[in-house]
Design a protein around this motif. Structure first.
Motif, PDB file in Angstrom:
ATOM      1  N   SER A   1       4.625   7.801  -4.144  1.00  0.00           N
ATOM      2  CA  SER A   1       3.560   7.853  -5.160  1.00  0.00           C
ATOM      3  C   SER A   1       4.050   7.213  -6.451  1.00  0.00           C
ATOM      4  O   SER A   1       3.330   6.460  -7.108  1.00  0.00           O
ATOM      5  CB  SER A   1       3.154   9.305  -5.463  1.00  0.00           C
TER       6      SER A   1
ATOM      7  N   THR B   1       0.849  -1.194   0.000  1.00  0.00           N
ATOM      8  CA  THR B   1       0.000   0.000   0.000  1.00  0.00           C
ATOM      9  C   THR B   1       0.885   1.245   0.000  1.00  0.00           C
ATOM     10  O   THR B   1       2.065   1.199   0.385  1.00  0.00           O
ATOM     11  CB  THR B   1      -0.903   0.066   1.255  1.00  0.00           C
ATOM     12  N   TYR B   2       0.305   2.345  -0.411  1.00  0.00           N
ATOM     13  CA  TYR B   2       1.011   3.621  -0.423  1.00  0.00           C
ATOM     14  C   TYR B   2       1.576   3.940   0.970  1.00  0.00           C
ATOM     15  O   TYR B   2       2.737   4.323   1.108  1.00  0.00           O
ATOM     16  CB  TYR B   2       0.035   4.700  -0.901  1.00  0.00           C
TER      17      TYR B   2
ATOM     18  N   TRP C   1       4.375   3.496  -5.949  1.00  0.00           N
ATOM     19  CA  TRP C   1       3.008   2.948  -5.957  1.00  0.00           C
ATOM     20  C   TRP C   1       2.522   2.820  -7.405  1.00  0.00           C
ATOM     21  O   TRP C   1       1.992   1.780  -7.794  1.00  0.00           O
ATOM     22  CB  TRP C   1       2.070   3.859  -5.140  1.00  0.00           C
TER      23      TRP C   1
END
Ligand code: HEC
Length: 138
Positions: A130, A85-86, A133
């Motif tokens: 980001s 997950t981020y 991700w």
């Protein structure tokens, strides 16, 4: 009746858990691929240049394809992270990976906190996370 009640209680519990895990409840399916709140195209672009012009690619390869000293980041398989997950990525880049925590013994160089020499600030960490991700979802 007692049985029915406990079934209701259990499903209420499950619903709560689903809701509290990621903030707003997300629909199932490709929920994991929905862009995390707060992540913008600009952050991904900044993260791209930090990653590929800075120190990350030294160990993780250009565009995160993986290299001698760092695992690939452009797929859904993770060595350190649970589900990628981020938030997990932000956390890992903030703390780095000390030598004793490295899972693959062929990798000798620990990953410094905040990108080591890059000494990223919080906004830069969010940008680079980001980017990671985004490449892990392609
Ligand atoms: C000195 C080499 C080095 C540098 C520089 C480096 N890393 Fe790493 N990174 C590692 C190692 C080693 C691991 C852990 C691999 C293992 O446990 O086998 C790791 C793990 C990770 C992971 C977890 C991957 C997984 O599969 O769970 C992420 C995400 C990551 N690095 C992102 C970054 C980012 C973003 C940067 C730049 C800010 C960066 N790394 C810079 C060596 C490096």
């Amino acid at each position: 009746m007692r049985k029915l009640l406990s079934v209701i209680a259990l499903s209420a519990l499950a619903a709560c858990r689903g809701g509290s895990a990621g903030g707003a409840p997300t629909p199932s399916g490709n929920a994991a691929n929905a862009r995390p709140a707060g992540v913008t195209d600009q952050m991904i672009a900044l993260g791209d240049s930090l990653f590929n012009n800075g120190g990350c690619m030294r160990c993780h390869g250009a565009k995160g394809i993986g290299a001698q000293n760092g695992p690939a980041l452009n797929d859904a398989a993770w060595v350190q992270l649970k589900s990628g997950t981020y938030d997990e990525i932000v956390q890992l880049v903030t703390t780095g990976v000390p030598a004793a925590a490295i899972k693959d013994p062929t990798r000798k160089n620990p990953m410094g906190a905040r990108g080591g020499r890059m000494n990223l600030n919080d906004d830069q960490i969010k940008a680079v996370a980001s980017y990671v991700w985004s490449i892990s979802r392609k």
